[in-house]
Design an enzyme around this catalytic site. Structure first.
Site, PDB file in Angstrom:
ATOM      1  CB  CYS A 110     -67.298  10.590  67.739  1.00  0.00           C
ATOM      2  SG  CYS A 110     -67.434  11.281  66.281  1.00  0.00           S
ATOM      3  NE  ARG A 155     -63.399  10.169  63.421  1.00  0.00           N
ATOM      4  CZ  ARG A 155     -62.964  11.151  64.577  1.00  0.00           C
ATOM      5  NH1 ARG A 155     -63.068  11.246  64.941  1.00  0.00           N
ATOM      6  NH2 ARG A 155     -64.099  11.655  64.210  1.00  0.00           N
ATOM      7  CB  CYS A 187     -52.050 -21.573  64.624  1.00  0.00           C
ATOM      8  SG  CYS A 187     -51.789 -22.510  65.571  1.00  0.00           S
ATOM      9  CG  HIS A 188     -54.464 -18.617  61.733  1.00  0.00           C
ATOM     10  ND1 HIS A 188     -55.628 -18.448  62.706  1.00  0.00           N
ATOM     11  CD2 HIS A 188     -54.422 -17.902  62.930  1.00  0.00           C
ATOM     12  CE1 HIS A 188     -56.569 -18.525  63.861  1.00  0.00           C
ATOM     13  NE2 HIS A 188     -55.370 -18.117  64.549  1.00  0.00           N
ATOM     14  CB  CYS A 192     -73.296  13.513  63.442  1.00  0.00           C
ATOM     15  SG  CYS A 192     -72.918  15.408  64.705  1.00  0.00           S
ATOM     16  CG  HIS A 193     -72.333   9.785  62.057  1.00  0.00           C
ATOM     17  ND1 HIS A 193     -71.411  10.548  60.591  1.00  0.00           N
ATOM     18  CD2 HIS A 193     -71.518  10.177  62.776  1.00  0.00           C
ATOM     19  CE1 HIS A 193     -70.341  11.069  61.712  1.00  0.00           C
ATOM     20  NE2 HIS A 193     -70.164  10.611  62.910  1.00  0.00           N
ATOM     21  CG  ASP A 234     -52.631   2.338  42.494  1.00  0.00           C
ATOM     22  OD1 ASP A 234     -52.270   1.812  43.327  1.00  0.00           O
ATOM     23  OD2 ASP A 234     -51.911   2.811  41.348  1.00  0.00           O
ATOM     24  CB  CYS A 256     -50.479 -14.844  63.123  1.00  0.00           C
ATOM     25  SG  CYS A 256     -50.205 -13.799  63.976  1.00  0.00           S
ATOM     26  CB  CYS A 274     -73.804   8.443  67.147  1.00  0.00           C
ATOM     27  SG  CYS A 274     -72.600   7.415  68.378  1.00  0.00           S
TER      28      CYS A 274
END
Lengths: 292, 161
Positions: free
Chosen positions: A253, A249, A111-112, A211-212, A80, A108, A208
């Site tokens: 890590c 992130r 143009c967009h 662990c993942h 939500d 922005c 990486c």
């Protein structure tokens, strides 16, 4: 069973001496089979499970959104927009989208067009090779526009104005399938990222994948390891009370393997971003998501 | 530099023959199956100190990945590696020492860090700062390895069927 209940059960097992051999869980299985769907605001269905992309060649049998690994209260916050703590930053990003900035007197939107139309689908294909053949993240495209078309200053990669606009842009693609290109001009970057994904960095010698891939669904202390998918970025991380970028992130890590980490906004993390994004091809764009 | 300081300090209180007994990471001799027979220090380990190493985040942090009855008082142990409660029944002293020093000799490809090793480190960092290391020290000291070993040898609960 909820995750908390599972963890409590794990603890109970620990104290009840179950240790014949191992308390290890099986990696690479559905972390939360009881949870069947994610629909945001009752109107945006999110693909939280998908067949693994062919390029994974069986390394993961199925891919899962990190949302599935979180507890019920965290999952609900993302269902939500009035509960999602990232949404005020999306609003700030939309405001910036419509605001004139820089020497050329443009916004922005000039143009967009409206962000809802101009940016729908963009997050799903990022990062992407540009016309000159270089791999760019969304942040690079934003700063290119700001500097070269608007005559405005570049945003810092990891500061709030950039995070606001990337969150606002990501939100326009929610529910669309991640579909980054990995062939053609993208192939060498993808290979570089793949190599990094499986390299065991730092004094702890962890990749990486350690662990993942090998240990998703297991716990490091109280942390339930996910597949490390990035379809939910930018992420509102409750323990940091902040929006967190993909490169932030990744930086953290790699740092936590006791390694010399890689620069946010540098070529290495762009390549890694492409590779990790490609492991989630088929999941929905979910950003800005909520994680513990 | 720090090692030199430690050695000098130690030299003031210990006999030189004791000093010479400490084995450097590069000089550890592994058996064919990855066991290490020789004590790294010649000084018996202390299980109580070992528990401190095992349960301290900045030291061994063993409980991040392993359940053990010996640290059941600590919340939320991880389950990446096998439970250690009966580990003294499963491995000899030499095998446990080898596993603590560098378990990759025994378990090829294991994700377990090598706690007394300075070789083959890619982009070594200065602790958890994200910055480059100026020198590469092992994760734990030789005596901390022996202390952990002493702790694991107390993990001798009977195996369950």
């Amino acid at each position: 069973m909820t995750l908390r209940a599972k963890m409590a059960a794990g603890l109970a097992m620990a104290t009840a001496l179950v240790f014949a051999g191992s308390a290890q869980a099986e990696p690479n299985i559905d972390p939360n089979p009881d949870v069947t769907e994610l629909v945001i605001n009752g109107e945006i269905p999110i693909t939280i499970r998908a067949p693994a992309p062919d390029h994974l060649d069986g390394a993961l049998p199925e891919i899962y959104s990190g949302w599935l690994y979180r507890d019920a209260s965290t999952r609900e916050m993302e269902m939500d927009d009035f509960e999602n703590p990232a949404m005020p930053f999306v609003d700030a990003g939309i405001e910036a989208w419509n605001a004139v900035d820089g020497s050329e007197g443009k916004s922005c939107a000039d143009c967009h067009g409206a962000i809802e139309e101009g940016m729908a689908g963009v997050r799903a294909v990022m990062p992407k090779v540009n016309e000159a053949g270089a791999l760019w993240s969304m942040e690079d495209y934003i700063n290119d526009c700001r500097v070269n078309r608007m005559g405005a200053e570049a945003y810092d990669w990891d500061k709030q104005p950039m995070k606001n606009i990337t969150a606002a842009i990501a939100a326009q693609s929610r529910g669309m399938p991640v579909n980054v290109a990995i062939d053609g001009a993208a192939a060498p970057y993808w290979e570089q990222g793949r190599e990094m994904y499986y390299t065991r960095y730092g004094k702890l010698q962890l990749s990486c994948a350690s662990c993942h891939q090998e240990n998703n669904n297991n716990f490091i202390r109280g942390d339930h390891l996910s597949q490390g998918q990035i379809n939910g970025f930018p992420v509102y991380r409750l323990k940091q009370s902040a929006l967190v970028t993909i490169h932030n992130r990744f930086y953290g890590c790699v740092r936590d393997t006791q390694a010399e980490s890689f620069a946010k906004g540098g070529d290495e993390l762009r390549a890694l971003e492409l590779y990790v994004a490609s492991r989630g091809n088929g999941l929905s764009v979910e950003g800005p998501s909520v994680r513990p | 530099m720090r090692k030199l300081f430690v050695l000098c300090t130690a030299g003031m209180v210990m006999l030189p023959s004791v000093l010479a007994a400490e084995t450097a990471p590069g000089d550890v001799v592994f058996g064919d199956l990855g066991a290490v027979e020789e004590s790294l220090t010649g000084t018996a380990g202390n299980a109580e100190a070992g528990l401190e190493v095992a349960t301290t985040r900045s030291l061994g942090n063993c409980l991040a990945c392993h359940v053990a009855e010996g640290w059941a008082h600590m919340p939320l142990p991880g389950n990446i590696g096998p439970a250690l409660t009966s580990v003294a029944h499963r491995y000899t002293e030499a095998e446990l020492r080898g596993i603590l020093i560098n378990s990759k000799h025994m378990f090829e490809g294991t994700v377990m860090p090598s706690f007394y090793n300075v070789d083959d480190i890619i982009r070594p960092g200065d602790g958890y700062t994200g910055k480059a290391a100026t020198s590469v020290e092992p994760l734990l000291s030789a005596q901390q390895i022996e202390d952990l070993l002493a702790l694991l040898q107390t993990f001798d609960e009977p195996e369950e069927e």
